[in-house]
Design an enzyme around this catalytic site. Structure first.
Site, PDB file in Angstrom:
ATOM      1  N   GLY A 130     -18.413  -0.787  -1.315  1.00  0.00           N
ATOM      2  CA  GLY A 130     -18.385  -0.823  -2.774  1.00  0.00           C
ATOM      3  C   GLY A 130     -17.494   0.208  -3.425  1.00  0.00           C
ATOM      4  N   ARG A 131     -16.356   0.499  -2.800  1.00  0.00           N
ATOM      5  CA  ARG A 131     -15.394   1.488  -3.342  1.00  0.00           C
ATOM      6  C   ARG A 131     -16.085   2.833  -3.597  1.00  0.00           C
ATOM      7  NH1 ARG A 131     -10.984  -1.838  -4.248  1.00  0.00           N
ATOM      8  NH2 ARG A 131     -11.474  -3.974  -4.846  1.00  0.00           N
TER       9      ARG A 131
ATOM     10  N   TYR B  33       0.854  -1.185   0.000  1.00  0.00           N
ATOM     11  CA  TYR B  33       0.000   0.000   0.000  1.00  0.00           C
ATOM     12  C   TYR B  33       0.895   1.243   0.000  1.00  0.00           C
ATOM     13  CZ  TYR B  33      -3.901  -3.089   1.297  1.00  0.00           C
ATOM     14  OH  TYR B  33      -4.850  -4.084   1.333  1.00  0.00           O
TER      15      TYR B  33
ATOM     16  N   HIS C  53      -0.950 -12.129   0.763  1.00  0.00           N
ATOM     17  CA  HIS C  53      -1.812 -11.173   0.061  1.00  0.00           C
ATOM     18  C   HIS C  53      -2.441 -11.790  -1.190  1.00  0.00           C
ATOM     19  CE1 HIS C  53      -2.198  -6.524  -0.571  1.00  0.00           C
ATOM     20  NE2 HIS C  53      -3.335  -7.143  -0.734  1.00  0.00           N
TER      21      HIS C  53
ATOM     22  N   PRO D  20     -16.199  -2.806   1.848  1.00  0.00           N
ATOM     23  CA  PRO D  20     -17.590  -3.094   2.225  1.00  0.00           C
ATOM     24  C   PRO D  20     -18.591  -2.023   1.813  1.00  0.00           C
ATOM     25  CG  PRO D  20     -16.368  -2.329   4.136  1.00  0.00           C
ATOM     26  CD  PRO D  20     -15.368  -2.488   3.018  1.00  0.00           C
TER      27      PRO D  20
END
Length: 330
Positions: free
Chosen positions: A206-207, A56, A124, A204
């Site tokens: 939905g972006r 990230y 990952h 969770p």
């Protein structure tokens, strides 16, 4: 707030955690100051589960968390920190689950986080060239070394989970799961419950599609991941906004933020289900937090399902390139 175990013998934490992908520029520009503000709000609200990864921002997310832990030492005693490794950065997407790679990357993560061990260490993405039983054995050795307290996998199939769990206890499986992505209900939710494994739902909301303020198309098209994502490309994007307007209307009727309904729905899927939404905004974090406090009635759940029935989304959750790595099982 709902409290749930991170795996059968794992720590009990609030069902809502913080997904720290947003501490890099994945969903838009951010700063370490913003990330610390979210972490501080989470800490003060009693949230304990913080999820990150070595990739990230190429370590930037872990560095931001590490800096916060130095500023607020008591947070290290209370935060349950998860990180991941196994994705090899580069122009061609590839994965490495070898002992040498996983141990080396974990040591880098520990340095950036400023801790001697993480509470949860995930693979990952699966490296299909190595049997998952061998990878589970490697994870067991990492736990025995004291560098991780528990282990998990991200985006694996229920059959792979069973094989790994037979070798070494898997505490958690991370998967995209929301009102817009319901594939985990075709085996993963059930297998995790059966084995005593936590199912940690990322994306969770939905972006952003399942919030009061979805990312505008022009913003999404400026972000590396979303500009290639079928759900954020026309004509799918406009269709998805139109459909999710029904959830926003329902949320207004209920007097709740739309994101809170999305989080509460995910957490209603089972006592072993956790949610780790990401955000760059303290105000949005408080909407997500409301979802962990919200108790949905049977009538509420029926109304949500009526607004967004299974299969409503236009476009796949990943493009062909983005599908490289996650295991498909249905």
């Amino acid at each position: 707030m709902k409290a749930r175990k991170l795996g059968e013998g794992g720590p009990e934490v609030p069902a809502l955690g913080v997904g720290a992908m947003s501490f890099s520029d994945f969903y838009g520009p951010t700063t370490e100051e913003n990330s610390h503000a979210v972490l501080r709000a989470a800490f003060e609200a009693g949230i304990r589960h913080i999820d990150t990864s070595n990739v990230y921002g190429m370590g930037r997310s872990e560095e931001a968390i590490g800096a916060f832990l130095r500023e607020v030492p008591q947070a290290r005693e209370q935060f349950v920190i998860a990180t991941k490794a196994g994705i090899v950065p580069g122009p061609k997407r590839r994965f490495d689950n070898s002992p040498e790679h996983l141990v080396s990357e974990l040591e880098g993560s520990l340095g950036r986080l400023g801790v001697e061990a993480v509470d949860l260490f995930y693979v990952h993405r699966r490296d299909q060239s190595i049997p998952i039983e061998e990878v589970a054995g490697t994870l067991g050795e990492i736990v025995r070394s004291g560098k991780a307290k528990a282990v998990g996998f991200s985006e694996i199939a229920p059959s792979s989970l069973r094989r790994a769990h037979a070798v070494f206890p898997v505490a958690a499986v991370q998967s995209e799961y929301s009102l817009s992505t319901r594939a985990p209900e075709l085996g993963l939710v059930q297998t995790c419950a059966e084995l005593g494994v936590a199912l940690v739902a990322f994306a969770p909301v939905g972006r952003s599609l399942l919030t009061d303020h979805p990312l505008p198309l022009e913003v999404a098209q400026g972000l590396g991941f979303l500009k290639q994502n079928p759900r954020f490309m026309e004509p799918n994007y406009a269709a998805n906004i139109a459909v999710t307007d029904r959830l926003r209307a329902l949320a207004r009727e209920m007097g709740e933020p739309t994101a809170a309904l999305a989080i509460a729905w995910v957490l209603s899927r089972g006592e072993h289900v956790h949610a780790i939404p990401g955000t760059r905004s303290v105000a949005h974090f408080r909407e997500l937090l409301r979802g962990a406090e919200l108790e949905l009635s049977d009538a509420d759940l029926a109304a949500i399902e009526a607004a967004l029935p299974v299969g409503w989304a236009h476009g796949d959750r990943y493009s062909e390139a983005q599908w490289v790595g996650p295991e498909r099982y249905c």
